[in-house]
Design a protein around this motif. Sequence first.
Motif, PDB file in Angstrom:
ATOM      1  N   ASN A 202      -7.356  -0.617  -0.655  1.00 57.64           N
ATOM      2  CA  ASN A 202      -7.689  -0.175  -2.010  1.00 57.64           C
ATOM      3  C   ASN A 202      -6.600  -0.569  -3.017  1.00 57.64           C
ATOM      4  OD1 ASN A 202      -9.445   1.002  -3.873  1.00 57.64           O
ATOM      5  ND2 ASN A 202      -8.379   2.981  -3.777  1.00 57.64           N
ATOM      6  N   ILE A 203      -6.156  -1.820  -2.928  1.00 60.93           N
ATOM      7  CA  ILE A 203      -5.139  -2.351  -3.839  1.00 60.93           C
ATOM      8  C   ILE A 203      -5.772  -3.426  -4.714  1.00 60.93           C
ATOM      9  CG2 ILE A 203      -2.980  -3.656  -3.986  1.00 60.93           C
ATOM     10  CD1 ILE A 203      -2.084  -2.376  -1.431  1.00 60.93           C
ATOM     11  N   LYS A 204      -5.461  -3.382  -5.982  1.00 58.57           N
ATOM     12  CA  LYS A 204      -5.948  -4.402  -6.914  1.00 58.57           C
ATOM     13  C   LYS A 204      -5.216  -5.711  -6.674  1.00 58.57           C
ATOM     14  CE  LYS A 204      -8.070  -5.965 -10.664  1.00 58.57           C
ATOM     15  NZ  LYS A 204      -9.543  -6.147 -10.705  1.00 58.57           N
ATOM     16  N   ALA A 205      -5.965  -6.790  -6.434  1.00 67.45           N
ATOM     17  CA  ALA A 205      -5.380  -8.114  -6.215  1.00 67.45           C
ATOM     18  C   ALA A 205      -5.919  -9.077  -7.275  1.00 67.45           C
ATOM     19  CB  ALA A 205      -5.709  -8.621  -4.819  1.00 67.45           C
ATOM     20  N   VAL A 206      -5.013  -9.721  -8.002  1.00 69.21           N
ATOM     21  CA  VAL A 206      -5.387 -10.589  -9.118  1.00 69.21           C
ATOM     22  C   VAL A 206      -5.146 -12.052  -8.739  1.00 69.21           C
ATOM     23  CG1 VAL A 206      -4.981 -11.149 -11.543  1.00 69.21           C
ATOM     24  CG2 VAL A 206      -4.724  -8.775 -10.734  1.00 69.21           C
TER      25      VAL A 206
ATOM     26  N   ILE B  24       0.243  -3.474  -7.518  1.00 66.92           N
ATOM     27  CA  ILE B  24      -0.852  -4.443  -7.574  1.00 66.92           C
ATOM     28  C   ILE B  24      -0.308  -5.737  -6.980  1.00 66.92           C
ATOM     29  CG2 ILE B  24      -1.845  -3.415  -9.657  1.00 66.92           C
ATOM     30  CD1 ILE B  24      -0.896  -6.063 -11.111  1.00 66.92           C
TER      31      ILE B  24
ATOM     32  N   ALA C 181      -6.721  -6.482   0.822  1.00 68.96           N
ATOM     33  CA  ALA C 181      -6.439  -5.673  -0.370  1.00 68.96           C
ATOM     34  C   ALA C 181      -7.527  -4.617  -0.565  1.00 68.96           C
ATOM     35  CB  ALA C 181      -6.341  -6.570  -1.599  1.00 68.96           C
ATOM     36  N   SER C 182      -8.777  -5.007  -0.309  1.00 70.84           N
ATOM     37  CA  SER C 182      -9.889  -4.056  -0.427  1.00 70.84           C
ATOM     38  C   SER C 182      -9.762  -2.937   0.604  1.00 70.84           C
ATOM     39  CB  SER C 182     -11.216  -4.799  -0.244  1.00 70.84           C
ATOM     40  OG  SER C 182     -12.304  -3.904  -0.267  1.00 70.84           O
TER      41      SER C 182
ATOM     42  N   SER D  80       0.820  -1.224   0.000  1.00 71.45           N
ATOM     43  CA  SER D  80       0.000   0.000   0.000  1.00 71.45           C
ATOM     44  C   SER D  80       0.851   1.270   0.000  1.00 71.45           C
ATOM     45  CB  SER D  80      -0.941   0.000   1.209  1.00 71.45           C
ATOM     46  OG  SER D  80      -0.220   0.202   2.415  1.00 71.45           O
TER      47      SER D  80
END
Length: 271
Positions: free
Chosen positions: A85-89, A63, A81-82, A58
Amino acid sequence: MVKGKRGVIYVVSDSLGETGELVAKAGKIQFNSSISEIKRFPFVLEKEQISEIVEEASQYNAIIVYTLVVPEMKEHMLNVASKYNIKAVDVLGSVIDALKELTQREPLYEAGLNRRLDADYFKKVEAIEFAVKYDDGKDARGVKKADVVLLGVSRTSKTPLSMYLAHKNIRVANIPIVPEVEPPKEIFEIPNNRIIALTNDPDKLNSIRQERLKALGLDYTANYASMERILGELDYAEKIYNKLRCPVINVSDKAIEETASIILSIIRKGD
């Protein structure tokens, strides 16, 4: 707070993380120098580890690419991650879901299975190389290193059995029994439950050896295939087997798989 504009890819895995890193690299190359680095975090098996990694990510323009298979860990990753506010794939999620639908079965959800499969593969390769190196009495030193030693006169399926068992991760050395050659002393220096003697019916051996000679373009009436020679070899082999007091298997009416199954059963009983 985001430090700098160039992106960072965090790869998080419950195993080595090689799959996630390969996917990340494949994506990174499409963006030239826009992605500064890929940071890999292998063997992430605790929720606290995930929290620490996401918190660190963060602080950057990042990502997260993850290959986690345990549902609770995946859920925790998404929640943390939410929060930041981080995109997690999820690299494996779509594939596992598709396979679940295809097979109508639940996945194992066990971390590190791929690593265990790799270890099994390399053990099999080692066993195959061992069987080739110590085939047909090439090097008697293999006797003491082997999981099992196969003894037998010519054409008792020693080599095919060695290779079949090698594919079961069993290290096998095989020794031909020939009246003119003393068997290696090493077979008398190991436990007899690690030795399996193979024999065959005289008539079957006679037929097999004649066909072998024909295939090689040799005279099928040669001494190698004569009944007198065969009976002499079998008698000599039996004396050695009796001295060793090892299990003896007659392969005359058995397929390789059947004989191998008997051998595996004997090995397990001896463990």
